[in-house]
Scaffold this motif. Structure first.
Motif, PDB file in Angstrom:
ATOM      1  N   TRP A  92       0.880  -1.177   0.000  1.00  0.00           N
ATOM      2  CA  TRP A  92       0.000   0.000   0.000  1.00  0.00           C
ATOM      3  C   TRP A  92       0.915   1.224   0.000  1.00  0.00           C
ATOM      4  CZ3 TRP A  92      -5.505  -0.519   1.937  1.00  0.00           C
ATOM      5  CH2 TRP A  92      -6.238   0.655   1.667  1.00  0.00           C
ATOM      6  N   LEU A  93       0.961   1.886  -1.141  1.00  0.00           N
ATOM      7  CA  LEU A  93       1.950   2.963  -1.311  1.00  0.00           C
ATOM      8  C   LEU A  93       1.369   4.351  -1.086  1.00  0.00           C
ATOM      9  CD1 LEU A  93       3.823   1.554  -4.393  1.00  0.00           C
ATOM     10  CD2 LEU A  93       4.786   1.940  -2.123  1.00  0.00           C
ATOM     11  N   ALA A  94       0.039   4.429  -1.056  1.00  0.00           N
ATOM     12  CA  ALA A  94      -0.601   5.744  -0.956  1.00  0.00           C
ATOM     13  C   ALA A  94       0.050   6.698  -1.960  1.00  0.00           C
ATOM     14  CB  ALA A  94      -0.546   6.263   0.470  1.00  0.00           C
ATOM     15  N   ASP A  95       0.331   7.939  -1.589  1.00  0.00           N
ATOM     16  CA  ASP A  95       0.779   8.912  -2.587  1.00  0.00           C
ATOM     17  C   ASP A  95       2.254   8.786  -2.983  1.00  0.00           C
ATOM     18  OD1 ASP A  95      -1.772   9.786  -2.596  1.00  0.00           O
ATOM     19  OD2 ASP A  95      -1.349  11.871  -2.053  1.00  0.00           O
ATOM     20  N   LEU A  96       2.908   7.728  -2.519  1.00  0.00           N
ATOM     21  CA  LEU A  96       4.235   7.456  -3.080  1.00  0.00           C
ATOM     22  C   LEU A  96       4.079   6.947  -4.505  1.00  0.00           C
ATOM     23  CD1 LEU A  96       5.871   5.879   0.068  1.00  0.00           C
ATOM     24  CD2 LEU A  96       6.710   7.914  -1.140  1.00  0.00           C
ATOM     25  N   LEU A  97       2.860   6.514  -4.844  1.00  0.00           N
ATOM     26  CA  LEU A  97       2.577   6.079  -6.214  1.00  0.00           C
ATOM     27  C   LEU A  97       1.337   6.788  -6.755  1.00  0.00           C
ATOM     28  CD1 LEU A  97       3.145   4.151  -8.629  1.00  0.00           C
ATOM     29  CD2 LEU A  97       1.587   2.512  -7.530  1.00  0.00           C
ATOM     30  N   PHE A  98       1.511   7.463  -7.875  1.00  0.00           N
ATOM     31  CA  PHE A  98       0.390   8.070  -8.596  1.00  0.00           C
ATOM     32  C   PHE A  98       0.179   7.302  -9.885  1.00  0.00           C
ATOM     33  CE2 PHE A  98      -0.804  12.283  -6.749  1.00  0.00           C
ATOM     34  CZ  PHE A  98       0.119  12.336  -5.708  1.00  0.00           C
ATOM     35  N   GLU A  99      -1.078   6.979 -10.163  1.00  0.00           N
ATOM     36  CA  GLU A  99      -1.437   6.323 -11.428  1.00  0.00           C
ATOM     37  C   GLU A  99      -2.453   7.221 -12.139  1.00  0.00           C
ATOM     38  OE1 GLU A  99      -0.373   3.424 -12.814  1.00  0.00           O
ATOM     39  OE2 GLU A  99       1.035   3.039 -11.178  1.00  0.00           O
ATOM     40  N   GLY A 100      -2.077   7.745 -13.277  1.00  0.00           N
ATOM     41  CA  GLY A 100      -3.017   8.579 -14.033  1.00  0.00           C
ATOM     42  C   GLY A 100      -3.003  10.039 -13.619  1.00  0.00           C
ATOM     43  N   PRO A 136      -2.004   2.617  -5.185  1.00  0.00           N
ATOM     44  CA  PRO A 136      -1.567   4.020  -5.245  1.00  0.00           C
ATOM     45  C   PRO A 136      -2.493   4.898  -4.397  1.00  0.00           C
ATOM     46  CG  PRO A 136      -2.841   3.499  -7.206  1.00  0.00           C
ATOM     47  CD  PRO A 136      -2.840   2.259  -6.350  1.00  0.00           C
ATOM     48  N   GLY A 137      -2.075   6.124  -4.155  1.00  0.00           N
ATOM     49  CA  GLY A 137      -2.918   7.081  -3.440  1.00  0.00           C
ATOM     50  C   GLY A 137      -3.975   7.673  -4.351  1.00  0.00           C
ATOM     51  N   HIS A 138      -3.665   7.669  -5.647  1.00  0.00           N
ATOM     52  CA  HIS A 138      -4.600   8.175  -6.654  1.00  0.00           C
ATOM     53  C   HIS A 138      -4.495   7.267  -7.873  1.00  0.00           C
ATOM     54  CE1 HIS A 138      -5.389  11.958  -4.431  1.00  0.00           C
ATOM     55  NE2 HIS A 138      -4.130  11.783  -4.019  1.00  0.00           N
ATOM     56  N   GLY A 139      -5.636   6.763  -8.338  1.00  0.00           N
ATOM     57  CA  GLY A 139      -5.644   5.894  -9.508  1.00  0.00           C
ATOM     58  C   GLY A 139      -5.900   4.440  -9.127  1.00  0.00           C
ATOM     59  N   PRO A 140      -6.021   3.586 -10.145  1.00  0.00           N
ATOM     60  CA  PRO A 140      -6.405   2.190  -9.909  1.00  0.00           C
ATOM     61  C   PRO A 140      -5.297   1.354  -9.259  1.00  0.00           C
ATOM     62  CG  PRO A 140      -5.920   2.561 -12.234  1.00  0.00           C
ATOM     63  CD  PRO A 140      -5.871   3.904 -11.583  1.00  0.00           C
ATOM     64  N   VAL A 141      -5.717   0.331  -8.530  1.00  0.00           N
ATOM     65  CA  VAL A 141      -4.784  -0.644  -7.968  1.00  0.00           C
ATOM     66  C   VAL A 141      -4.087  -1.346  -9.129  1.00  0.00           C
ATOM     67  CG1 VAL A 141      -4.639  -2.753  -6.587  1.00  0.00           C
ATOM     68  CG2 VAL A 141      -6.239  -0.929  -5.933  1.00  0.00           C
ATOM     69  N   VAL A 142      -2.773  -1.566  -8.994  1.00  0.00           N
ATOM     70  CA  VAL A 142      -2.027  -2.156 -10.105  1.00  0.00           C
ATOM     71  C   VAL A 142      -1.465  -3.515  -9.713  1.00  0.00           C
ATOM     72  CG1 VAL A 142      -1.436   0.018 -11.212  1.00  0.00           C
ATOM     73  CG2 VAL A 142       0.037  -0.858  -9.393  1.00  0.00           C
ATOM     74  N   SER A 143      -1.338  -4.390 -10.707  1.00  0.00           N
ATOM     75  CA  SER A 143      -0.867  -5.743 -10.400  1.00  0.00           C
ATOM     76  C   SER A 143       0.560  -5.979 -10.898  1.00  0.00           C
ATOM     77  CB  SER A 143      -1.823  -6.765 -11.005  1.00  0.00           C
ATOM     78  OG  SER A 143      -2.084  -6.427 -12.345  1.00  0.00           O
ATOM     79  N   ASP A 144       1.064  -5.056 -11.693  1.00  0.00           N
ATOM     80  CA  ASP A 144       2.393  -5.280 -12.271  1.00  0.00           C
ATOM     81  C   ASP A 144       3.468  -4.451 -11.560  1.00  0.00           C
ATOM     82  OD1 ASP A 144       1.078  -3.050 -13.193  1.00  0.00           O
ATOM     83  OD2 ASP A 144       2.014  -3.078 -15.173  1.00  0.00           O
ATOM     84  N   TRP A 145       3.640  -4.702 -10.278  1.00  0.00           N
ATOM     85  CA  TRP A 145       4.709  -4.019  -9.541  1.00  0.00           C
ATOM     86  C   TRP A 145       6.021  -4.738  -9.783  1.00  0.00           C
ATOM     87  CZ3 TRP A 145       5.080   0.572  -7.628  1.00  0.00           C
ATOM     88  CH2 TRP A 145       6.187   0.869  -6.816  1.00  0.00           C
ATOM     89  N   PRO A 146       7.152  -4.047 -10.071  1.00  0.00           N
ATOM     90  CA  PRO A 146       7.322  -2.596 -10.046  1.00  0.00           C
ATOM     91  C   PRO A 146       7.113  -1.889 -11.379  1.00  0.00           C
ATOM     92  CG  PRO A 146       9.454  -3.640 -10.221  1.00  0.00           C
ATOM     93  CD  PRO A 146       8.450  -4.747 -10.236  1.00  0.00           C
ATOM     94  N   ALA A 147       6.766  -2.642 -12.427  1.00  0.00           N
ATOM     95  CA  ALA A 147       6.629  -1.985 -13.737  1.00  0.00           C
ATOM     96  C   ALA A 147       5.605  -0.853 -13.691  1.00  0.00           C
ATOM     97  CB  ALA A 147       6.218  -3.021 -14.791  1.00  0.00           C
ATOM     98  N   ALA A 148       4.619  -0.997 -12.790  1.00  0.00           N
ATOM     99  CA  ALA A 148       3.568   0.025 -12.697  1.00  0.00           C
ATOM    100  C   ALA A 148       4.114   1.375 -12.249  1.00  0.00           C
ATOM    101  CB  ALA A 148       2.473  -0.438 -11.744  1.00  0.00           C
ATOM    102  N   ALA A 149       5.332   1.384 -11.721  1.00  0.00           N
ATOM    103  CA  ALA A 149       5.922   2.647 -11.279  1.00  0.00           C
ATOM    104  C   ALA A 149       6.675   3.353 -12.403  1.00  0.00           C
ATOM    105  CB  ALA A 149       6.864   2.402 -10.100  1.00  0.00           C
ATOM    106  N   ASP A 150       6.761   2.706 -13.565  1.00  0.00           N
ATOM    107  CA  ASP A 150       7.581   3.263 -14.652  1.00  0.00           C
ATOM    108  C   ASP A 150       7.172   4.677 -15.057  1.00  0.00           C
ATOM    109  OD1 ASP A 150       9.038   0.989 -14.640  1.00  0.00           O
ATOM    110  OD2 ASP A 150       8.300   0.192 -16.554  1.00  0.00           O
ATOM    111  N   ALA A 151       5.871   4.895 -15.179  1.00  0.00           N
ATOM    112  CA  ALA A 151       5.410   6.210 -15.637  1.00  0.00           C
ATOM    113  C   ALA A 151       5.813   7.294 -14.633  1.00  0.00           C
ATOM    114  CB  ALA A 151       3.894   6.193 -15.830  1.00  0.00           C
ATOM    115  N   GLU A 152       5.585   7.010 -13.350  1.00  0.00           N
ATOM    116  CA  GLU A 152       5.958   7.985 -12.327  1.00  0.00           C
ATOM    117  C   GLU A 152       7.474   8.205 -12.295  1.00  0.00           C
ATOM    118  OE1 GLU A 152       4.094   8.154  -8.290  1.00  0.00           O
ATOM    119  OE2 GLU A 152       6.036   7.373  -7.653  1.00  0.00           O
ATOM    120  N   LEU A 153       8.198   7.101 -12.382  1.00  0.00           N
ATOM    121  CA  LEU A 153       9.658   7.185 -12.371  1.00  0.00           C
ATOM    122  C   LEU A 153      10.154   8.041 -13.541  1.00  0.00           C
ATOM    123  CD1 LEU A 153      12.222   6.041 -10.984  1.00  0.00           C
ATOM    124  CD2 LEU A 153      12.168   4.182 -12.658  1.00  0.00           C
TER     125      LEU A 153
END
Ligand SMILES: [Zn+2]
Lengths: 272, 308
Positions: B196-204, B233-250
C-alpha cells in the motif's frame, strides 16, 4: 456542516482570517479593507502614499502555483542618481498572518533598485510594494495573488535539508562574470528554513520556536550595496535578486542574522 | 464568483452533502481482507468536498487497520460505516500515510477508546504547522465542515519501521525520507503481499512533489525492489504489475529532475523556469496543468542547492 458546534474554538482560531473567508474574491473596495483598516496606518502612519507604477512596478503571478514559493519582483522605473533615488522598498502581504514581508534599502550605487524574491502567500490577497524615494515620497504598486497549489501549504518542502545546510550562502552573477561600471544583476541564495513558530500547539502539543532570517546585508569591497529586514513571509531558502555597480573587481559579501541571534557571513570574489 | 452565485453554490453543495450522507462509500476487496475505495482524479473543491484520494482498510482476525480516512469528516464517517458493514472485527489502528488533507480529514470519525492513530515521526508537527492554512482553505474551497478537532495527530509514530499485528496478518509500516511529502508511510501486508503505497505512487493523476524530488526518486528505487503481488496508489487504480507500474511515475520524476537541473545550470530564474517548463509529458497525465508547474517550482528550488 456544523461549524456552529465549535463557535469558541473557531472564533479563537479564525478571527484573523474571517474576512478573507467570507469574501474569497472580494468586491471592489473590499480587497482594500485590511490595508485601509489598519495595515497602512501600522506601517506608514499618516504619510500620503501615491498609487502608481511610475516609480516601481510589482510583478506577481495572479495564480500562485506553489503558495510556499511565489516569485515576486519589483522593477524600478527611475534611475538611481545622487539627486533622486529609491531608498527603500517595503513588501506587504495583506492577508498573511504577518503581513510585513521585507524592506529593502538601496543607495545610488545600487545602479537600479530592482529586487526580486520568493514569498509565502497564505491566502487570496493583495501583495504591495511601497517605494520611498530620497525626497521622502511614497509610491505604491500592487498585485492580487490567489494562493492555490492543491494540497501543498505555504511552508516549504523538506525544511530539514535547509536546516542541515543552515547559513550556507552563494551568489550567482548574471552571466557568471562581472561587468564594470554598470548595473550587475546578482542573486543571493541563503539556506535557512525561515519558519514561523508555534506556541504550545493544540494539535501536537509541540512547541516550535520561530526561526527566520531578520537582517541581510550585502556589500561589495566593504561598501554596502543592499540591506534588508526580512520576516517569515520570505520563503524557506531565502533568495534575492538585485543590482550593484562595481567600479573594479572585488569581493561580494553577505552577512545575515536570524531571530535567534545566529549570524552567518559569506564572501565570494567576482571578476570580469 | 459573485455573492449570489456563491450562495447558490453553497446551497447546491449542502444538498450534495446530504445526498452523500445517504450514499454508501464504494469499496472493492482487492485481495483477501483488503478493501479499497478509489477516488476520482479531481482537484479538491466544494463539490467533492476534498474526497478524492484512495482510502480503505485491512481486516485481520483480531483488528482492523484503517488506511487513510478521507478528504472530509463526512467521508470518514462513511468509511467507518463501511467497516462496520463489512466486519464485526473492531478498528484498532488508523494509519495516516501522510499529512495531505485528502488522507487525514476523516480522522475524527474513528477517534474512540481502543483506536490507536499511527503516523510518520514527523506527522504531528507537519499537521500542526499546516493546520491553520488548511483550515482556512477548507472553509474557503471545500465546504466540508472541517474544524481543528478533525486534525488528530498520531498516538504512535513510525521511526523507521513498525509492525502492526492484526491477528493472522501483519502490516509492516515503513517511514520514508522526504519524497511525496516529508511524512510518507508505505505498508506491506505479509499475508497477501500487497504493497500500500498511498501517494508514493500516482497512477493517471500527475505526481505531486511536496517533499523532495531527489528524495522521492531515492525512495522509489528502494520500493521498486519490494516483491509485491499488487500495489495500491494514493490516486488511480490498484495495479498488479509491480514494479513496472511505477515506470510512468519514475519517468516523470526523472525527466522533471533533469529539466530543473538544466534550468538551474543555465542560470535561469524561478520565473523563467516556470515559463519555460516543458509540457511534453502533458498528454500522459491527468491534472497536469494543475500541478506540473508547482512541481517545477519546488524542484527548481531544490536543484539550486544540489550544485556546489
Ligand atoms: Zn498526497
Amino acid at each position: 456542516m456544523k461549524i456552529s458546534q465549535y463557535p469558541r474554538l473557531f472564533g479563537l482560531l479564525l478571527a484573523g482570517v474571517l474576512a478573507a473567508i467570507a469574501a474569497p474574491v472580494p468586491a471592489a473596495g473590499e480587497e482594500e479593507a485590511a490595508w485601509n483598516g489598519g495595515l497602512k496606518q501600522k506601517y506608514f502612519a499618516d504619510q500620503p502614499i501615491e498609487e502608481s507604477n511610475a516609480v516601481i512596478e510589482l510583478t506577481a503571478p495572479y495564480r500562485a502555483e506553489d503558495p510556499a514559493l511565489v516569485p515576486v519582483s519589483v522593477t524600478a522605473k527611475i534611475p538611481q542618481t545622487a539627486d533622486r533615488y529609491i531608498k527603500t522598498i517595503t513588501l506587504v502581504i495583506d492577508n498573511n498572518p504577518t503581513p510585513f514581508a521585507a524592506a529593502f534599502h538601496f543607495t545610488p550605487d545600487s545602479g537600479k533598485a530592482d529586487v526580486a524574491m520568493r514569498l509565502r502567500v497564505n491566502s487570496y490577497t493583495h501583495v504591495r510594494a511601497i517605494a520611498e524615494t530620497s525626497d521622502g515620497k511614497l509610491t505604491m504598486s500592487k498585485a492580487f495573488v490567489k494562493a492555490s497549489g492543491g494540497c501543498s501549504a505555504p511552508i516549504g518542502a523538506d525544511l530539514e535539508a535547509a536546516m542541515a545546510r543552515l547559513g550556507k550562502m552563494k551568489f550567482k552573477l548574471d552571466g557568471d562574470k562581472l561587468a564594470l561600471q554598470q548595473p550587475n544583476l546578482t542573486q543571493l541564495l541563503i539556506s535557512h528554513p525561515n519558519i514561523t513558530g508555534m506556541q504550545m500547539d493544540q494539535i501536537s502539543r509541540l512547541v516550535k520556536p520561530a526561526h527566520f532570517v531578520q537582517d541581510v546585508k550585502v556589500s561589495f569591497n566593504g561598501k554596502p550595496i543592499m540591506t534588508a529586514q526580512t520576516d517569515i513571509a520570505v520563503s524557506a531558502g531565502p533568495n534575492f535578486r538585485f543590482y550593484f555597480v562595481p567600479q573594479q573587481p572585488g569581493e561580494l559579501k553577505a552577512e545575515i542574522k536570524d531571530n535567534t541571534g545566529q549570524s552567518f557571513a559569506y564572501a565570494q570574489a567576482v571578476t570580469p | 464568483m459573485s455573492r449570489s452565485l456563491a450562495g447558490v453554490a453553497m446551497v447546491l453543495a449542502v444538498a450534495a452533502a446530504s445526498l452523500q450522507e445517504a450514499s454508501a462509500l464504494e469499496l472493492k476487496e482487492i485481495a483477501a481482507g483488503i478493501f479499497v475505495h478509489q477516488g476520482l482524479h479531481e482537484l479538491p473543491d466544494a463539490h467533492n468536498h476534498g474526497e478524492i484520494a484512495n482510502i480503505g482498510f485491512v481486516v485481520g482476525s483480531r483488528c482492523v487497520a484503517v488506511i487513510d480516512t478521507g478528504g472530509s469528516p463526512e467521508q470518514g464517517r462513511e468509511l467507518k460505516a463501511a467497516v462496520e458493514r463489512t466486519t464485526r472485527v473492531p478498528v484498532c489502528y488508523v494509519v495516516n500515510t501522510h499529512v495531505h488533507p485528502d488522507h487525514i480529514y476523516g480522522n475524527r470519525a474513528f477517534r474512540q477508546p481502543g483506536v490507536t492513530f499511527v503516523g510518520h515521526r514527523k506527522l504531528a508537527q507537519a499537521m500542526a504547522v499546516r493546520a491553520p492554512f488548511y483550515l482556512e482553505k477548507a472553509q474557503r474551497e471545500l465546504n466540508n465542515g472541517l474544524t481543528r478537532d478533525d486534525f488528530i495527530p498520531p498516538d504512535q509514530t513510525v521511526q523507521d519501521r513498525l509492525e502492526l499485528d492484526l491477528g493472522g496478518r501483519r502490516l509492516i509500516l515503513t517511514a520514508h525520507g522526504p519524497a511525496h511529502t516529508d511524512t510518507d508511510l508505505s505498508l506491506f501486508d505479509d499475508q497477501t503481499q500487497i504493497l500500500w503505497l498511498a501517494d508514493l505512487l500516482f497512477e493517471g493523476h500527475v505526481p505531486v512533489v511536496d517533499g523532495s524530488l531527489s528524495g522521492w526518486l531515492k525512495e522509489l528505487e528502494k520500493l521498486r525492489s519490494v516483491q509485491a503481488k499488487r500495489a495500491i496508489p494514493g490516486h488511480g487504480p490498484v495495479v498488479s504489475d509491480w514494479p513496472a507500474a511505477a515506470d510512468a511515475e519514475l519517468h516523470y520524476l526523472t525527466r522533471l529532475r533533469e529539466e530543473v537541473r538544466g534550468l538551474v545550470k543555465q542560470g535561469k530564474t524561478l520565473e523563467q523556469a516556470l515559463e519555460q517548463a516543458s509540457r511534453s509529458s502533458r498528454g500522459d497525465w491527468q491534472l497536469f496543468d494543475e500541478f506540473h508547474k508547482r512541481n517545477v517550482s519546488s524542484g527548481f528550488a531544490e536543484a539550486e542547492w544540489e550544485e556546489p
